[in-house]
Structures are given as structure tokens and as C-alpha cells.
Write a protein that holds these residues in place. Sequence first.
Motif, PDB file in Angstrom:
ATOM      1  N   PHE A  59      39.168  12.166  60.675  1.00 18.97           N
ATOM      2  CA  PHE A  59      38.135  12.686  61.554  1.00 18.97           C
ATOM      3  C   PHE A  59      37.700  14.118  61.249  1.00 18.97           C
ATOM      4  CE2 PHE A  59      39.982   9.233  63.968  1.00 18.97           C
ATOM      5  CZ  PHE A  59      38.863   8.596  64.481  1.00 18.97           C
ATOM      6  N   PHE A  60      38.481  14.859  60.485  1.00 25.45           N
ATOM      7  CA  PHE A  60      38.132  16.267  60.280  1.00 25.45           C
ATOM      8  C   PHE A  60      38.170  16.696  58.820  1.00 25.45           C
ATOM      9  CE2 PHE A  60      39.157  16.173  64.753  1.00 25.45           C
ATOM     10  CZ  PHE A  60      38.142  16.956  65.289  1.00 25.45           C
ATOM     11  N   ALA A  79      35.916  25.786  62.649  1.00 30.42           N
ATOM     12  CA  ALA A  79      36.252  26.771  61.613  1.00 30.42           C
ATOM     13  C   ALA A  79      37.280  27.779  62.111  1.00 30.42           C
ATOM     14  CB  ALA A  79      34.988  27.479  61.148  1.00 30.42           C
ATOM     15  N   ARG A  80      37.270  28.067  63.413  1.00 31.79           N
ATOM     16  CA  ARG A  80      38.219  29.025  63.974  1.00 31.79           C
ATOM     17  C   ARG A  80      39.557  28.386  64.330  1.00 31.79           C
ATOM     18  NH1 ARG A  80      33.803  32.102  67.868  1.00 31.79           N
ATOM     19  NH2 ARG A  80      33.182  33.691  66.338  1.00 31.79           N
ATOM     20  N   HIS A  81      39.644  27.059  64.305  1.00 32.67           N
ATOM     21  CA  HIS A  81      40.885  26.375  64.630  1.00 32.67           C
ATOM     22  C   HIS A  81      41.844  26.488  63.452  1.00 32.67           C
ATOM     23  CE1 HIS A  81      43.684  23.121  65.709  1.00 32.67           C
ATOM     24  NE2 HIS A  81      43.227  23.264  66.947  1.00 32.67           N
ATOM     25  N   LEU A  88      38.989  20.646  56.962  1.00 32.31           N
ATOM     26  CA  LEU A  88      37.559  20.422  56.729  1.00 32.31           C
ATOM     27  C   LEU A  88      37.183  20.859  55.315  1.00 32.31           C
ATOM     28  CD1 LEU A  88      34.986  19.411  58.000  1.00 32.31           C
ATOM     29  CD2 LEU A  88      34.551  21.704  58.881  1.00 32.31           C
ATOM     30  N   ARG A  89      36.802  19.886  54.502  1.00 31.82           N
ATOM     31  CA  ARG A  89      36.444  20.146  53.111  1.00 31.82           C
ATOM     32  C   ARG A  89      34.998  19.774  52.783  1.00 31.82           C
ATOM     33  NH1 ARG A  89      41.106  20.913  50.049  1.00 31.82           N
ATOM     34  NH2 ARG A  89      43.037  20.460  51.187  1.00 31.82           N
ATOM     35  N   HIS A  90      34.430  18.902  53.584  1.00 35.36           N
ATOM     36  CA  HIS A  90      33.080  18.390  53.297  1.00 35.36           C
ATOM     37  C   HIS A  90      32.233  18.554  54.567  1.00 35.36           C
ATOM     38  CE1 HIS A  90      30.596  15.136  51.081  1.00 35.36           C
ATOM     39  NE2 HIS A  90      29.837  15.727  51.973  1.00 35.36           N
ATOM     40  N   VAL A  91      31.234  19.428  54.509  1.00 35.15           N
ATOM     41  CA  VAL A  91      30.364  19.680  55.663  1.00 35.15           C
ATOM     42  C   VAL A  91      28.963  19.195  55.336  1.00 35.15           C
ATOM     43  CG1 VAL A  91      29.345  21.432  57.153  1.00 35.15           C
ATOM     44  CG2 VAL A  91      31.718  21.659  56.413  1.00 35.15           C
ATOM     45  N   SER A  92      28.450  18.311  56.183  1.00 31.38           N
ATOM     46  CA  SER A  92      27.088  17.810  56.031  1.00 31.38           C
ATOM     47  C   SER A  92      26.222  18.336  57.160  1.00 31.38           C
ATOM     48  CB  SER A  92      27.058  16.280  56.039  1.00 31.38           C
ATOM     49  OG  SER A  92      27.483  15.758  54.811  1.00 31.38           O
ATOM     50  N   LEU A 144      36.610  24.674  51.737  1.00 30.65           N
ATOM     51  CA  LEU A 144      35.322  23.983  51.652  1.00 30.65           C
ATOM     52  C   LEU A 144      35.023  23.609  50.203  1.00 30.65           C
ATOM     53  CD1 LEU A 144      32.831  23.087  53.280  1.00 30.65           C
ATOM     54  CD2 LEU A 144      31.812  25.313  52.775  1.00 30.65           C
ATOM     55  N   GLU A 145      34.713  22.334  49.990  1.00 28.09           N
ATOM     56  CA  GLU A 145      34.423  21.834  48.643  1.00 28.09           C
ATOM     57  C   GLU A 145      32.988  21.340  48.491  1.00 28.09           C
ATOM     58  OE1 GLU A 145      37.251  18.793  47.897  1.00 28.09           O
ATOM     59  OE2 GLU A 145      38.971  20.166  47.749  1.00 28.09           O
ATOM     60  N   THR A 146      32.436  20.761  49.551  1.00 29.95           N
ATOM     61  CA  THR A 146      31.109  20.143  49.435  1.00 29.95           C
ATOM     62  C   THR A 146      30.268  20.511  50.636  1.00 29.95           C
ATOM     63  OG1 THR A 146      32.013  18.254  48.210  1.00 29.95           O
ATOM     64  CG2 THR A 146      29.852  17.966  49.214  1.00 29.95           C
ATOM     65  N   VAL A 147      29.022  20.890  50.376  1.00 31.80           N
ATOM     66  CA  VAL A 147      28.031  21.106  51.426  1.00 31.80           C
ATOM     67  C   VAL A 147      26.865  20.179  51.129  1.00 31.80           C
ATOM     68  CG1 VAL A 147      26.453  22.739  52.508  1.00 31.80           C
ATOM     69  CG2 VAL A 147      28.723  23.488  51.793  1.00 31.80           C
ATOM     70  N   GLN A 148      26.445  19.451  52.149  1.00 24.64           N
ATOM     71  CA  GLN A 148      25.471  18.388  51.938  1.00 24.64           C
ATOM     72  C   GLN A 148      24.372  18.438  52.983  1.00 24.64           C
ATOM     73  OE1 GLN A 148      26.410  14.074  52.801  1.00 24.64           O
ATOM     74  NE2 GLN A 148      26.431  13.961  50.575  1.00 24.64           N
ATOM     75  N   LEU A 149      23.163  18.060  52.576  1.00 23.12           N
ATOM     76  CA  LEU A 149      22.021  17.909  53.473  1.00 23.12           C
ATOM     77  C   LEU A 149      21.582  16.463  53.365  1.00 23.12           C
ATOM     78  CD1 LEU A 149      20.177  19.746  55.290  1.00 23.12           C
ATOM     79  CD2 LEU A 149      18.575  19.775  53.373  1.00 23.12           C
ATOM     80  N   ARG A 150      21.433  15.784  54.510  1.00 22.93           N
ATOM     81  CA  ARG A 150      21.152  14.344  54.487  1.00 22.93           C
ATOM     82  C   ARG A 150      20.320  13.936  55.689  1.00 22.93           C
ATOM     83  NH1 ARG A 150      25.461  11.444  53.502  1.00 22.93           N
ATOM     84  NH2 ARG A 150      24.679   9.632  54.572  1.00 22.93           N
TER      85      ARG A 150
END
Length: 536
Positions: A59-60, A79-81, A88-92, A144-150
Motif C-alpha cells: 500500500f505504500f 513523507a514526514r512519517h 515510498l519509492r514510486h510517486v504518481s 524515491l526512485e520513480t516520479v510519474q504523470l498519468r
Amino acid sequence: MALVQVEPSLALGSDCLSRLPIELLLRITNHLTTTELCAVRLCSRSLESALRHFFLLEFFQRKQFMLTDFSLQTLLAIARHPVMSQSLRHVSFGVEEFCDPDRCAQSIEQALIFDKAVAQQKTLLTNGRGLQLLTTAFSLLHNLETVQLRDFPSRTRYRDGPSAAWTSYGFRSMREQLGKNAHYQLANTRNPDFSSRAFALIMAALAQANARPPNIKVLIHTKVAGLKDFAFDLTPMPCLNLPGISAGNGADVDTLDVLAGLRQLHLKLQFILHPLKTRHIRLDDPHLSGRSRLAAMESLPLHAWLAHCPKVEWLRLNLHKEARHYNDVFLSRLGSPLPAYYPLPPGSVASRNITMPFASKLRRLDLGIACCSPGVLLDVLGRFPALEHLSLYRFSLLYERDSAETPDNVWNKFLSTLAKSPLGWQLKKISLRRLSTVTRFHIHPYSRKTHAVKLDGSDGIKYTAELDKPVALWLHNLSISTIRKFSLEEDDSDLDDMDISDGGSKDYLHKEREDSFTEDEFEDGEDAQDEVDDFW
């Protein structure tokens, strides 16, 4: 299932479930819905501890957010947790936009909710609030490894039934508040500039936060929502002193350092919204027509952007269907020297003569929804000496009327030429899908006659080389056995960015799968098994 080592203290709970081996516990909880799984985790501390790693993984590890205050505040909270931020490695980011204000709401309360949401989203993108929220969050996500726009959801939410989908955090609750007209008022962007503005905002935040994710991906299905030229602006920004962020030496911040570390780059491009419009633009190439000059001019910012990406190993370019017949201009200029008059940003060390410094390192190239002549495509592929994996999706080759070849065997000749080239023996994987042949004459943006190329009775195929069966030999056999069928090309722009699966030995393409992940409200996330690296 591999055995998982669990701390002895986790199995000392008084409840019977926490005393079960972790393998059995996972098999049991695998059949629970998201709500039921969260309830089980609240039963005891020992049970929560036993499931914590797998819960965070599912889930995270990946999350998707809207560009709204409520959603971005949640990203900042994660991010503050101390634990969630490490997972969290992949943020879309979805491109859901509040639109169609003329649609009547069911009540005054819903109308007020909608008006407030519209105002907040507009100011979020214009007054610096969105930049500050994203910058602060990115600065705290150290893994953080991946940033995505979808712009599409995933249908892989197995826990909650076949009809459930991962959507951006906050999307479902907002639609519930807006009522029956929510599908008109909150939808994937219909504004052709929204995706470009969102992409520019995200890149600016990564630069401000000193974040260096190796993967940037843009997966957009909406045909008018690709990235425009201004999305690739490299103008430096003044250094901001934000809470929790080091001010550094006070120097201006730009995206050059972000680009310098990219390994995977997936882009959906849209340089021409109206293919038939013309401008009187003079470029150095006298052979370009007025409309082709426009295509070349609008792509210059991207060429300069790519000139600052020396480490890219996987490049995917999805172009624009309606402008596909000007894509040959873009592809032919890919890697060409930048004009002397084009301004590079201060501090740039890029060479105007080497606009693809990653060419010698590129291992995989995906080209989709494009059209060019066979010679241009062969020339483009020849610019990548280390290429091992090639994917072509909804790709058209141009047939010249004065050519000695017939439209039926344009692809046959291309595949045969590729098989005989050094690249044919060098490739380890190849994916071909929905290929076609078109002419340069009498082109209409929606309806054009084509020769649709079908491979082995299917509209797509993939192949992985073996020791005694190289790709070159397979390409040669394929060029001989290709079936041509004259047909009218259908308008399937909604599938612009669908991907194809790869890997394995020779086989037909799997059914399209959508790569996305989203959440319920806070206790939500993405299916950890939804590995989506191979989707258009």
C-alpha cells in the motif's frame, strides 16, 4: 513461497493469528478486502507488527496523488512519517482536473464544494503553494526512485473485486461529494496545457528539493494532453529557503542536476495541436516546408532537454496521432545539432553538436504512435550502437509514390534490411504491434487509408533472442511471412499509450494491462504485484 524470517517477539502475541507462521498468515490475509485487512491489523500489536512490512510493500511502495491541496497534504504527511516515507519509492500524479462548471450540481452544497475545489486547484498551480508542498515532500522521500504523470486508473486491485480500480488519492471521496455529475466536473484533463504545466511544476519541485529520482515517466492516453514545448523549459529558478530544506549556497536552482541522473525517460509528446496550421518560421534546413518547420521549431526545447541527459538507458517516446505525419521531421532531427541561436541555460555543459549524449548508453528504445519513412527509422535506430531492445507500437512507415516498392511490402523490405544490419544481430528483444503503411498524399487527421501489417495472424508479436536463434534470423523469416491486409484505419486514440508486455521467448502479445495505482482514502495504495515497466 519463500520462507520469511520474522522477529521472535512478533510471534509472542496472545491471539491465535499472531502465533501462525507468517506464510500462513499471508495466505489468509491475501483473501481480505482492504477494509478487512485494516481491521485485522488493529486486532493486536503483534499482528500489526507481523503484517507491517507486507502492508507497507503493498500500500505504500507506490502512491498516486491529485494536484489538489487535500491530496498533496497527504503526500506531505506520508513523507514526514518515519516508516512510510522509507517505503515510498514510486510517486504518481494524476491529471484530474475540475472542469465543466456549467453543469448543474444536485444541491447548493455541492455547487459550493465544486467552486471551492476549482479555485484551490487553480491557485495551487499558480501562486507557489503547489511548488512548496511538492518540494517539501520530495525533500523528505530519500528512497524515491520513480516520479510519474498519468491519466488512467489501474484495474489490478484484486483485493476489492474485479470492478475496483486504483485511482488518485482523494479522487473517490471528491466524486462522492460532487454527486451524479462528478464525471463531468472531475475528469482527466481536457485542457491541452494542463499536463505540461503539471510536468513543469513537478520537475521544478524535484530541482528545488535536491531530489534525484532515476526514472521519470509520463503515461498519457488523452490525445490532446501530451507534453508541449514549454514543459521542457530549462530556465533556472531562484533558490528558496523553505522549512526543512537546506538553502545551500543560495545559488539559482535548475533541473540540470535532475536530468543528469535519469536512467529511464518515458514521454508523451504533443508539439502540434492543429497539424494543418502554418507559421512563417525559417530554420536552417531549406528542405522543410512551412508546417514541417513548425514541427521542428516546437521540438527544439525537447532536443535541448535531452542534451542534458547523459545516462538514459531506456527511452520511450509516444508521439501524437493526429500529427503523426510530421513526426518524421521530429525523428529525423532527433540528435541533430542545436541551432547556434538557440539559448542554453546558464551553467550548461551540454554540447550543441551532441544532443543525445546517452546515445552510446541506450539499451532500450520504444517508439509509439508515430510515422516516418523507412530510411528515417533505420537512420534513427543506427544512432544507438548499444541498443538491445526495440519496441514499435502503432507505428506507420511512409510509402513514397515514386518508390519502386509497392505499399504491400514496405514493412517487408524494412524488416529484411534491419535483419541484415548490425543492429539486427545485436538486438536481444523486439516487440512489434499494430504496424501500418501510409502515403504522404491526401492525409486526413482522422480517416486515412492504410495497409495494416499483421504478424503471424495477430496485430502484435514479441521475440526474445536465443543462442541459436538471433533476432536477425527471426526478422528475416518474419519479413517473408508477413501478411498484408488493406483496411481502413480505425480511430483508437484512446489507446494512444497502451503498452505491450515483453520478456519471455517468442509469443503473442499479452492482453493490454494498465499501469496505475491509487488509493481508497488514507489506508490505500497500489497492488505491489502490479509491475508496470512494460506499458505504453
